[in-house]
Design an enzyme around this catalytic site. Structure first.
Site, PDB file in Angstrom:
ATOM      1  CE  LYS A 224      -3.964  -2.042   2.433  1.00 10.85           C
ATOM      2  NZ  LYS A 224      -4.934  -1.975   1.328  1.00 10.85           N
TER       3      LYS A 224
ATOM      4  NE  ARG B 124      -9.827 -10.732  -2.725  1.00 11.16           N
ATOM      5  CZ  ARG B 124     -10.113  -9.849  -3.679  1.00 11.16           C
ATOM      6  NH1 ARG B 124     -10.376 -10.262  -4.899  1.00 11.16           N
ATOM      7  NH2 ARG B 124     -10.148  -8.554  -3.415  1.00 11.16           N
TER       8      ARG B 124
ATOM      9  CG  ASP C 184      -3.549  -4.453  -0.561  1.00 11.48           C
ATOM     10  OD1 ASP C 184      -3.784  -4.829   0.610  1.00 11.48           O
ATOM     11  OD2 ASP C 184      -3.683  -3.286  -0.966  1.00 11.48           O
TER      12      ASP C 184
END
Ligand code: BES
Ligand code: MN
Ligand code: ZN
Length: 496
Positions: A275, A349, A345
């Site tokens: 990020k 999930r 990133d």
């Protein structure tokens, strides 16, 4: 916790009397007018005292009634007052009481007659507001700032008829609000103080408070279950992962539990798909889904509905190091399905995939996953609406109904077949963890749904709703504990 006293609100001695004001000045309102010998009318006419919903007005009584002060709570028109309207109006009132450092207040039940909603809904909403709105977040200043102090609340009414209904609903509401506060505190705790191990220890505390069964699976156990997806996320970290499993048995036998699966990424750097320096700030909140399931369990433990519930929390941070997983890696999930990593990133999930498979092997009859999963849902729905998806309309309608009761907003995202195909477009593995930007909130949900398979499943993406950008009627700026109340409500509704 709430005490009911049979008395008249004009004669009851109290520091602060909470009094609902409707546009229709009837009943209790008239009686109060009489006690003030008509002088309240001046306040109405000058606009100082208003029935407008959410208007709070504090009045010293100068001995006209036994209460020292009256806190008027504007509630609007009787027929237009919803459960959420009442909750928010009382949210403001309890905030005001906390600001005024009122230690003990009294609620005039007789000022709340003529409601269109049931007593059960009304007093539950007031109990929720009581717990939620004065809540103060944990901070780490060396000089202690203020802590949450709840004003103690007595309830008075002329008739004892609905006493038990009223106190029961207030207690349930307060327990729901406290559950959300548990989640808020967890989310607010920074990543260095909220590792997977810390989160597990906290869950242990909740389990022992309510006598839940709890299993905390360590790294070796996670390895022997073959949770390659959760382990991939953890691979770059010095902190070991945990799989936190709590069970509440509300039925006579342990059968068909509902599984609440919460994303527990204690800090999300993005991994090698790192990020940026702006986007990384705030990523301590990436265990918000886990926090809401723990908060819901806390409420469930107090309310004790007759339903079986299991929470499954995959907990780890998402870090970089020489050992971390990378784009292009192919991993094997617990289900046996292989996954091509396109973006480290898109880690939530992965963690959820193995947790859902685990829940299924433990007999989950229905699943709800909850996660701060995608920036896409924030773009699509903003900060006040949680995105939802499902493979089972009936299960979703239970969740929607419950969210309607708690006032937490949900909006369904589509789950068409082409989305299901799109998460299976890898040339090298069964699934692709990041097939594209367009519709990526939906694709993230579809990825998770692939692991739910044919078990009834509802997905909740709370990336936008886990944090409030500013102070609101039911709490401070910052972590909201969103969906903790709704999840508990779902279990209560399932128990009916
Ligand atoms: N935890 C983030 C999602 C998030 C973003 C939560 C902003 C709260 C606020 C998640 O793990 C993530 O990074 N998602 C990516 C997915 C993308 C790589 C497909 C995103 O949303 O950009
Ligand atoms: Mn991420
Ligand atoms: Zn994340």
């Amino acid at each position: 916790m709430y005490i009911f006293k049979q008395d008249s609100f004009t004669k009851f001695e109290t520091e602060a009397l909470l009094f609902g004001v409707f546009m229709e000045k009837e009943g209790a309102s008239r009686a109060l007018d009489e006690a003030f010998e008509g002088e309240l009318q001046f306040l109405y006419e000058s606009g100082d005292l208003s029935h407008e919903r959410g208007q709070i007005m504090k009045l010293h009584t100068f001995g006209k009634v036994s209460a020292k002060r009256i806190y008027f709570v504007g509630l609007g028109k009787q027929e237009e007052l919803t459960k959420d309207g009442l909750r928010k109006a009382f949210g403001k009132a309890f905030k005001q009481l906390a600001n005024d450092q009122v230690e003990h207040a009294t609620l005039a039940v007789d000022s709340l007659t003529g409601l269109q909603i049931s007593n059960e809904d009304a007093f539950e909403a007031i109990g929720e507001a009581h717990a939620l709105s004065p809540f103060v977040l944990n901070t780490y200043h060396t000089e202690k700032k203020k802590d949450t102090v709840f004003t103690e609340l007595t309830v008075i009414g002329e008739s004892k008829e609905s006493e038990s209904e009223i106190t029961k609903a207030l207690n349930i509401g307060f327990a729901l609000g406290e559950g959300a506060n548990v989640a808020r505190r967890l989310v607010n705790t920074p990543g260095n103080l909220m590792t997977a191990t810390d989160l597990a220890a906290f869950a242990e505390g909740v389990a022992s408070k309510h006598d839940f069964e709890i299993d905390i699976l360590n790294k070796e156990e996670i390895e022997s279950l073959g949770m390659g997806a959760l382990l991939a996320v953890n691979q770059g970290s010095d902190e070991p992962p945990k799989l936190i499993v709590m069970r509440y048995q509300g039925k006579d036998t342990w059968e068909n539990p509902v599984a609440l699966v919460g994303k527990g990424i204690t800090f999300d750097t993005g991994g090698y798909s790192l990020k940026g320096k702006e986007g990384i700030i705030g990523m301590k909140m990436d265990m918000g889904g886990a926090a809401s399931t723990i908060g819901a369990m806390d409420a469930i433990g107090s309310i004790k509905p007759k339903e079986n519930v299991m929470t499954v929390i995959p907990a780890t941070d998402n870090m970089i190091s020489g050992k971390a997983f990378k784009p292009d890696d192919v991993i094997v999930s617990m289900s046996g399905k292989t996954i091509e990593i396109r973006n480290t990133d898109a880690e939530g999930r992965l963690a959820l995939a193995d947790a859902i498979t685990y829940a299924k092997t433990k007999g989950a009859a229905k699943v709800i996953d909850i996660a701060t999963l995608t920036g896409g849902v924030v773009v699509a729905l903003g900060n006040q609406v949680t995105g939802t998806m499902t493979n089972d309309d009936e299960w979703l309608s239970t969740v929607q109904q419950s969210a309607g009761e708690t006032g937490e907003l949900l909006w369904q995202l589509p789950y068409f077949d082409h989305y299901k195909k799109q998460v299976r477009t890898s040339h090298i593995a069964d699934l692709n963890n990041s097939p594209g930007r367009a519709g990526h909130a939906i694709l993230a949900g579809a990825f998770v749904g692939d692991f739910a398979e044919d078990t009834p499943w509802v997905h909740l993406d709370i990336a936008g709703t886990a944090m409030a950008e500013s102070e609101h009627d039911l709490g401070p700026k910052g972590p909201t504990g969103v969906m903790a109340r709704t999840l508990a409500k779902v279990i209560m509704n399932e128990a009916k």
